[in-house]
Design a protein around this motif. Structure first.
Motif, PDB file in Angstrom:
ATOM      1  N   LYS A   1       5.869   4.817  -3.877  1.00 23.71           N
ATOM      2  CA  LYS A   1       7.295   5.144  -4.006  1.00 23.71           C
ATOM      3  C   LYS A   1       7.646   5.273  -5.483  1.00 23.71           C
ATOM      4  O   LYS A   1       7.136   4.522  -6.321  1.00 23.71           O
ATOM      5  CB  LYS A   1       8.164   4.066  -3.363  1.00 23.71           C
ATOM      6  N   SER A   2       8.553   6.194  -5.787  1.00 23.35           N
ATOM      7  CA  SER A   2       8.837   6.439  -7.204  1.00 23.35           C
ATOM      8  C   SER A   2       9.874   5.469  -7.768  1.00 23.35           C
ATOM      9  O   SER A   2       9.961   5.273  -8.962  1.00 23.35           O
ATOM     10  CB  SER A   2       9.296   7.885  -7.405  1.00 23.35           C
ATOM     11  N   ASP A   3      10.648   4.827  -6.933  1.00 16.47           N
ATOM     12  CA  ASP A   3      11.662   3.892  -7.444  1.00 16.47           C
ATOM     13  C   ASP A   3      11.510   2.528  -6.767  1.00 16.47           C
ATOM     14  O   ASP A   3      12.459   1.980  -6.215  1.00 16.47           O
ATOM     15  CB  ASP A   3      13.061   4.453  -7.205  1.00 16.47           C
ATOM     16  N   ALA A   4      10.299   2.025  -6.802  1.00 14.51           N
ATOM     17  CA  ALA A   4      10.002   0.818  -6.020  1.00 14.51           C
ATOM     18  C   ALA A   4      10.112  -0.474  -6.829  1.00 14.51           C
ATOM     19  O   ALA A   4       9.864  -1.556  -6.300  1.00 14.51           O
ATOM     20  CB  ALA A   4       8.597   0.930  -5.432  1.00 14.51           C
ATOM     21  N   THR A   5      10.497  -0.363  -8.095  1.00 12.85           N
ATOM     22  CA  THR A   5      10.442  -1.529  -8.976  1.00 12.85           C
ATOM     23  C   THR A   5      11.178  -2.745  -8.410  1.00 12.85           C
ATOM     24  O   THR A   5      10.606  -3.832  -8.304  1.00 12.85           O
ATOM     25  CB  THR A   5      11.017  -1.169 -10.366  1.00 12.85           C
ATOM     26  N   ASP A   6      12.440  -2.558  -8.021  1.00 12.90           N
ATOM     27  CA  ASP A   6      13.221  -3.707  -7.548  1.00 12.90           C
ATOM     28  C   ASP A   6      12.631  -4.302  -6.271  1.00 12.90           C
ATOM     29  O   ASP A   6      12.514  -5.526  -6.137  1.00 12.90           O
ATOM     30  CB  ASP A   6      14.672  -3.288  -7.286  1.00 12.90           C
ATOM     31  N   GLU A   7      12.251  -3.404  -5.357  1.00  6.66           N
ATOM     32  CA  GLU A   7      11.703  -3.867  -4.077  1.00  6.66           C
ATOM     33  C   GLU A   7      10.383  -4.611  -4.304  1.00  6.66           C
ATOM     34  O   GLU A   7      10.141  -5.667  -3.703  1.00  6.66           O
ATOM     35  CB  GLU A   7      11.493  -2.648  -3.171  1.00  6.66           C
ATOM     36  N   LEU A   8       9.547  -4.060  -5.186  1.00  5.39           N
ATOM     37  CA  LEU A   8       8.276  -4.724  -5.489  1.00  5.39           C
ATOM     38  C   LEU A   8       8.518  -6.107  -6.087  1.00  5.39           C
ATOM     39  O   LEU A   8       7.931  -7.105  -5.653  1.00  5.39           O
ATOM     40  CB  LEU A   8       7.458  -3.885  -6.471  1.00  5.39           C
ATOM     41  N   LYS A   9       9.403  -6.160  -7.078  1.00  6.67           N
ATOM     42  CA  LYS A   9       9.672  -7.457  -7.722  1.00  6.67           C
ATOM     43  C   LYS A   9      10.166  -8.489  -6.717  1.00  6.67           C
ATOM     44  O   LYS A   9       9.753  -9.644  -6.739  1.00  6.67           O
ATOM     45  CB  LYS A   9      10.720  -7.277  -8.829  1.00  6.67           C
TER      46      LYS A   9
ATOM     47  N   CYS B   1       0.838  -1.202   0.000  1.00 14.26           N
ATOM     48  CA  CYS B   1       0.000   0.000   0.000  1.00 14.26           C
ATOM     49  C   CYS B   1       0.872   1.251   0.000  1.00 14.26           C
ATOM     50  O   CYS B   1       2.092   1.172  -0.063  1.00 14.26           O
ATOM     51  CB  CYS B   1      -0.911  -0.032   1.231  1.00 14.26           C
ATOM     52  N   THR B   2       0.228   2.411   0.099  1.00 12.65           N
ATOM     53  CA  THR B   2       0.993   3.657   0.139  1.00 12.65           C
ATOM     54  C   THR B   2       1.607   3.859   1.524  1.00 12.65           C
ATOM     55  O   THR B   2       1.196   3.219   2.502  1.00 12.65           O
ATOM     56  CB  THR B   2       0.098   4.866  -0.174  1.00 12.65           C
ATOM     57  N   GLU B   3       2.565   4.793   1.570  1.00 12.20           N
ATOM     58  CA  GLU B   3       3.269   5.045   2.826  1.00 12.20           C
ATOM     59  C   GLU B   3       2.294   5.511   3.923  1.00 12.20           C
ATOM     60  O   GLU B   3       2.380   5.076   5.061  1.00 12.20           O
ATOM     61  CB  GLU B   3       4.360   6.096   2.599  1.00 12.20           C
ATOM     62  N   GLY B   4       1.373   6.389   3.527  1.00 16.06           N
ATOM     63  CA  GLY B   4       0.448   6.930   4.521  1.00 16.06           C
ATOM     64  C   GLY B   4      -0.563   5.917   5.020  1.00 16.06           C
ATOM     65  O   GLY B   4      -0.997   5.974   6.175  1.00 16.06           O
TER      66      GLY B   4
ATOM     67  N   ALA C   1      -0.062   2.719   5.352  1.00 15.58           N
ATOM     68  CA  ALA C   1       0.550   1.567   6.034  1.00 15.58           C
ATOM     69  C   ALA C   1       0.360   1.549   7.554  1.00 15.58           C
ATOM     70  O   ALA C   1      -0.073   0.520   8.103  1.00 15.58           O
ATOM     71  CB  ALA C   1       2.030   1.473   5.673  1.00 15.58           C
ATOM     72  N   PRO C   2       0.664   2.637   8.246  1.00 15.33           N
ATOM     73  CA  PRO C   2       0.533   2.545   9.717  1.00 15.33           C
ATOM     74  C   PRO C   2      -0.891   2.224  10.157  1.00 15.33           C
ATOM     75  O   PRO C   2      -1.098   1.519  11.142  1.00 15.33           O
ATOM     76  CB  PRO C   2       0.932   3.946  10.211  1.00 15.33           C
ATOM     77  N   VAL C   3      -1.854   2.736   9.400  1.00 13.01           N
ATOM     78  CA  VAL C   3      -3.254   2.480   9.758  1.00 13.01           C
ATOM     79  C   VAL C   3      -3.609   1.011   9.544  1.00 13.01           C
ATOM     80  O   VAL C   3      -4.198   0.365  10.415  1.00 13.01           O
ATOM     81  CB  VAL C   3      -4.193   3.391   8.938  1.00 13.01           C
ATOM     82  N   ILE C   4      -3.228   0.485   8.386  1.00 17.64           N
ATOM     83  CA  ILE C   4      -3.549  -0.916   8.094  1.00 17.64           C
ATOM     84  C   ILE C   4      -2.837  -1.838   9.083  1.00 17.64           C
ATOM     85  O   ILE C   4      -3.415  -2.793   9.597  1.00 17.64           O
ATOM     86  CB  ILE C   4      -3.193  -1.269   6.637  1.00 17.64           C
ATOM     87  N   LYS C   5      -1.563  -1.521   9.362  1.00 18.27           N
ATOM     88  CA  LYS C   5      -0.831  -2.306  10.367  1.00 18.27           C
ATOM     89  C   LYS C   5      -1.584  -2.304  11.702  1.00 18.27           C
ATOM     90  O   LYS C   5      -1.670  -3.324  12.384  1.00 18.27           O
ATOM     91  CB  LYS C   5       0.558  -1.700  10.598  1.00 18.27           C
TER      92      LYS C   5
ATOM     93  N   VAL D   1       2.815  -5.479   6.298  1.00 17.87           N
ATOM     94  CA  VAL D   1       2.370  -4.353   5.466  1.00 17.87           C
ATOM     95  C   VAL D   1       3.573  -3.598   4.908  1.00 17.87           C
ATOM     96  O   VAL D   1       4.445  -3.175   5.679  1.00 17.87           O
ATOM     97  CB  VAL D   1       1.466  -3.411   6.278  1.00 17.87           C
ATOM     98  N   HIS D   2       3.602  -3.434   3.588  1.00 12.93           N
ATOM     99  CA  HIS D   2       4.734  -2.798   2.921  1.00 12.93           C
ATOM    100  C   HIS D   2       4.333  -1.415   2.401  1.00 12.93           C
ATOM    101  O   HIS D   2       3.527  -1.317   1.470  1.00 12.93           O
ATOM    102  CB  HIS D   2       5.203  -3.670   1.751  1.00 12.93           C
ATOM    103  N   PRO D   3       4.907  -0.348   2.958  1.00 10.63           N
ATOM    104  CA  PRO D   3       4.556   1.024   2.546  1.00 10.63           C
ATOM    105  C   PRO D   3       5.348   1.408   1.304  1.00 10.63           C
ATOM    106  O   PRO D   3       6.349   2.094   1.378  1.00 10.63           O
ATOM    107  CB  PRO D   3       4.978   1.866   3.752  1.00 10.63           C
ATOM    108  N   ILE D   4       4.881   1.002   0.164  1.00 10.67           N
ATOM    109  CA  ILE D   4       5.754   0.959  -1.014  1.00 10.67           C
ATOM    110  C   ILE D   4       5.049   1.390  -2.291  1.00 10.67           C
ATOM    111  O   ILE D   4       5.701   1.709  -3.290  1.00 10.67           O
ATOM    112  CB  ILE D   4       6.277  -0.512  -1.157  1.00 10.67           C
ATOM    113  N   LEU D   5       3.722   1.452  -2.287  1.00  8.29           N
ATOM    114  CA  LEU D   5       2.986   1.541  -3.552  1.00  8.29           C
ATOM    115  C   LEU D   5       3.019   2.936  -4.174  1.00  8.29           C
ATOM    116  O   LEU D   5       2.731   3.099  -5.365  1.00  8.29           O
ATOM    117  CB  LEU D   5       1.531   1.088  -3.333  1.00  8.29           C
TER     118      LEU D   5
END
Lengths: 335, 335
Positions: free
Chosen positions: A115-123, A92-95, A97-101, A109-113
């Protein structure tokens, strides 16, 4: 009903495969059909054993959760865990994440969706998943859609079973070619989402009248991507067959029920693809793993709704339904 | 079983110490073994009395909690409190802290683990702890590992009992010398973690076959650091003895069960070291406090899993197990 019983009588000695095709070409459901389909669902559920290790019953990811929506991905992610997955991840998005957690320590929960350079981390994370549910609480921010595209590419390259719901369906409506011919995907549009998707793919509005036929047509046009057209009856088609999810539910239409459906469908899809080569169940061979998963999730969600409504009436919310997953599962699918 | 009974018959009049050694050199467990080991656990549990003051039953710290993981340190920290510690501290990253705090007002949460100049603050807090659980939800960020090194140094200088789990084991795999000869440590690797740690220490993969022997070998090579090799049976060794944690559990393998194990082991380890000079229990003298704590935590966690599975079946999650700590503890360990 009469047609079905007659068919059973006439065709008593031919293969069940043929009977199944016959029954459902008429889309009539009877008690005995329910029995066959119940057996199909039981055939995909992995037996629990003491020799299993963590993860074997499923590491499932939910892609969604943004500025507005945090409940939807939570409902999907907690539902799939209570259906029986071992690990439930939310991207999900950074904002958000803390709520969903904070809703539950059971989720990763990964606050990543956003992020502008998240490709490697997502993969890297997607590689660890057994199936994905894309869409609950996703929203329509084009910035997120770039990362959803990364997720979708990685998932299809790895042959992951996919359930695509809500704004995930909207995302595909913008470019249906992204899912074309990917037969491990299940799309779960509600009425307006179906209409938009149908128009985007077919170039015209769905005809009024035979809803089963237009659902089948859309699936076929997408290259046999399974469609679950949600409504008073859930119409499930892979372009070849049609199943109807019409178990008793409730008249309550509070938000979030679709997330229980998509979340549970994610883990059933993982199980069904795994079971395909391990069972001789003929319905599963006929309908295939995506339709089996969709039917299982439809039936379970409706039973949760029925039980929760019985206890909570008009006050029923989706959390009440999630509390009923265990007893609904037992009632429907235990041997 | 037959061997054990025969041994009891023959050796009826020699010391229990010898019998214990005999029994477990064969690694056979019988009802009577369970009784002896149950008595060992009861001997480490401090009696509750009205004259005690806050903190006497344990101030235990959990080191973990990062961007992705907040559930794991919560599970460990709440479990040790419900086993009977008085105060439960969590040392985590700044971002993880509000989430972990939100799970429960019972925990004291320090947002300190990703601070760049946290040495003094960390040392000050570690000095107040009776035992530490390092690793639940720690993640693998090298920046955090610098602070974990500070924690580990301070803890070993102060002879604190340590339980090291999950990414804490990964951290030690990078430099096993950090824990070499520290016999108050218990490492709790699962199957892949054991393999990696064994390879790092022994320079070769663990041999297939005798899992008890390779667990014992690894412990011995680390200078008698206690190893709990988690699996269908938990193999516990301090390089000299082997105990098997094989109480009935459940076939459910949802994430978080290991955090209940490590958290409860943290408080049992504190109690066991305290009890060592206050009891004449011979099993405790033979196996020592780390093995006694490991056996207690293994047995308790499995009983929680058994009870929770009985009520929740496939829907069971770790929170359901934590709800069973009280009844499991009573059933297993009350006089």
């Amino acid at each position: 009903m009469a047609v079905t019983k007659f068919a059973h009588h006439i065709l008593g000695n031919v293969s069940r495969h043929l009977r199944v095709a016959y029954r459902f070409s008429y889309s009539t459901m009877s008690a005995s059909d329910d029995e066959y389909l119940g057996a199909m669902v039981r055939a995909i559920i992995p037996p629990l054993s003491f020799s299993q290790y963590k993860g074997q019953c499923g590491r499932i990811g939910v892609v969604g959760g943004c500025k507005e929506y945090t409940g939807a991905p939570y409902f999907a992610a907690i539902s799939l865990l209570k259906v029986g997955a071992d690990l439930s991840h939310v991207f999900c998005t950074e904002g958000a994440a803390p709520v969903i957690k904070s809703y539950s320590p059971e989720l990763i929960v990964h606050p990543i969706l956003d992020k502008s350079d998240a490709t490697d981390e997502l993969k890297e994370w997607i590689q660890k998943m057994h199936a994905l549910v894309i869409g609950p609480g996703l929203g329509r921010d084009p910035k997120l859609f770039e990362n959803v595209k990364v997720v979708l590419n990685e998932a299809t390259e790895r042959d992951l079973p996919l359930v695509i719901d809500a704004d995930g369906v909207y995302f595909l409506t913008l470019d249906p070619s992204l899912i074309q011919n990917y037969t491990r995907a299940i799309l779960t549009p509600n009425a307006p989402e179906f209409k938009r998707l149908y128009s985007a793919v077919m170039g015209e509005e769905p005809p009024t009248g035979d809803a089963q036929q237009s659902t089948k047509d859309l699936s076929l046009a997408l290259g046999n991507v399974t469609i679950v057209r949600k409504g008073p009856e859930d119409i499930i088609s892979n372009g070849e067959h049609v199943l109807i999810g019409n178990a008793e539910g409730s008249p309550r239409r509070c938000g979030g029920q679709g997330d229980l459906l998509s979340g549970s469908m994610g883990v059933f899809a993982h199980w069904a693809h795994n079971a395909l080569n391990q069972t001789s169940n003929q319905e599963l061979q006929v309908y295939g793993p995506t339709m089996a998963a969709a039917y299982a999730a439809s039936t379970l969600t409706r039973e949760c709704s029925r039980q929760a409504f019985f206890h909570h009436g008009r006050s029923m919310t989706t959390s009440d339904m999630i509390d009923k997953i265990h007893h609904s599962f037992e009632r429907l699918f235990s041997d």
